[in-house]
Design a protein around this motif. Structure first.
Motif, short mmCIF file in Angstrom:
data_model
loop_
_atom_site.label_atom_id
_atom_site.label_comp_id
_atom_site.label_asym_id
_atom_site.label_seq_id
_atom_site.Cartn_x
_atom_site.Cartn_y
_atom_site.Cartn_z
N TYR A 63 0.84 -1.21 0.00
CA TYR A 63 0.00 0.00 0.00
C TYR A 63 0.87 1.26 0.00
N GLU A 64 1.99 1.19 0.70
CA GLU A 64 2.89 2.35 0.75
C GLU A 64 3.51 2.62 -0.62
N GLU A 65 3.86 1.56 -1.33
CA GLU A 65 4.42 1.73 -2.68
C GLU A 65 3.35 2.23 -3.65
N GLU A 66 2.12 1.73 -3.46
CA GLU A 66 0.95 2.18 -4.21
C GLU A 66 1.17 2.18 -5.74
N THR A 67 1.66 1.07 -6.24
CA THR A 67 1.83 0.96 -7.69
C THR A 67 0.47 0.77 -8.36
N THR A 68 0.37 1.16 -9.61
CA THR A 68 -0.89 1.03 -10.36
C THR A 68 -1.31 -0.43 -10.44
N GLN A 69 -0.32 -1.31 -10.62
CA GLN A 69 -0.62 -2.74 -10.74
C GLN A 69 -1.23 -3.28 -9.45
N PHE A 70 -0.71 -2.86 -8.31
CA PHE A 70 -1.23 -3.33 -7.03
C PHE A 70 -2.63 -2.76 -6.78
N ILE A 71 -2.85 -1.48 -7.08
CA ILE A 71 -4.16 -0.87 -6.87
C ILE A 71 -5.21 -1.56 -7.73
#
Length: 320
Positions: A63-71
């Motif tokens: 969540y901290e990195e908040e990459t588009t792929q993860f979101i």
């Protein structure tokens, strides 16, 4: 005399569970995998709490990195107000992966199966090939049913006028059974047309056998319909595109599980504890080395080969 000697020797046999055997291997050769000999087997409650802490840490970091792929992954699999479902997915896939010799490689291969650039590549995927084998087995069973129905038609009081339609059905099913390729099979199934049963006015024909033949034919028609619903619910081109769209989510899930596995392993090492999955994995690391796509016995394994002539496993179907 031989059996009497064997009865006396049975007390020297090492009779144990698989996990206990693995544990004995680890205790004797812990130094080959750089494991602290003072380790202990963790309790279930302790492991449950540790897993929960680790999976929360992994997700917090993502969540901290908040990459588009993860979101995109979160929105696809946990659209609600919390991410409990994500935790469940990670933990379930982690547990399943541990029954493979190399969990990380297996997880990466699972994600890679979604990276399909064409329908032709989709046709070559192992799961599609296995699916085609299952479909063809089912079609072969239908042929057998129709062959039996035709023998009923040939009996003295059988509905002989039904045989032409059954023969047409048999040819239809045989053509499907001999069809190669997922896309071609889908095309053939969409074009299925059943022959019409001829009217049977012969009073000498058994009504029971007439109904029996009709019932068999209905079963075959139903099975064909089920195949279409179960395996060909979507156009093959759209299926390939759906696989590509899903690929990023599967890569994200696999990477999260790998991160969890690495951090969970670090925490267990730090606490000097192991679990039942570790017993299997560590014993395998001690006994075998991976070379390409196969495993070769280690020096330790060669020593065990001198000690054991046979290993007999009870309830073999329950092993991974």
């Amino acid at each position: 005399v031989h059996l009497q000697r064997q009865a006396n020797l049975i007390h020297q046999a090492q009779i144990t569970t698989i996990h206990k055997f693995c544990l004995s291997v680890i205790r004797d050769y812990f130094y080959t995998i750089d494991l602290d000999p003072g380790f202990r087997v963790a309790e279930e409650g302790e492991l449950k709490l540790l897993k929960r802490d680790v999976v929360e840490t992994v997700l917090e970091s993502a969540y901290e990195e908040e990459t588009t792929q993860f979101i995109n992954f979160v929105e696809s699999f946990a659209p609600g107000k919390d991410d409990r479902k994500l935790e469940e997915f990670i933990l379930q896939l982690y547990e399943f992966s541990r029954s493979y010799p190399n969990p990380k490689k297996w997880l990466q291969s699972c994600a890679k199966q979604y990276d399909i650039e064409s329908v032709e590549e989709l046709e070559r995927q192992p799961f599609v090939l296995e699916m085609m084998l299952e479909i063809k087995r089912c079609l072969r069973d239908m042929q057998v049913l129709l062959e039996y129905a035709m023998t009923v038609c040939e009996e003295s009081d059988g509905p002989a006028v039904y045989k032409d339609a059954l023969q047409s059905d048999w040819i239809l099913v045989k053509t499907l059974q001999e069809t190669d390729g997922f896309a071609k099979m889908q095309e053939q199934l969409f074009e299925v047309k059943w022959a019409k049963l001829a009217a049977c006015r012969d009073k000498m024909v058994s009504e029971k056998k007439m109904q029996q033949v009709k019932d068999i034919r209905d079963v075959v028609k139903g099975l064909i319909k089920d195949l279409s619903k179960q395996y060909f619910f979507d156009d093959v081109n759209e299926l390939q595109q759906d696989m590509v769209k899903t690929c990023e989510n599967m890569e994200t899930l696999a990477n999260l599980v790998i991160q969890f596995a690495d951090l969970f392993s670090e925490e267990k090492r730090r606490k000097n504890i192991i679990d039942f999955n570790d017993m299997e994995q560590y014993a395998l690391q001690i006994l075998a080395h991976e070379e390409g796509e196969t495993y070769v016995p280690s020096e330790v394994a060669l020593n065990y080969q001198e000690k054991f002539a046979e290993i007999m496993i009870d309830e073999y179907q329950d092993t991974n």
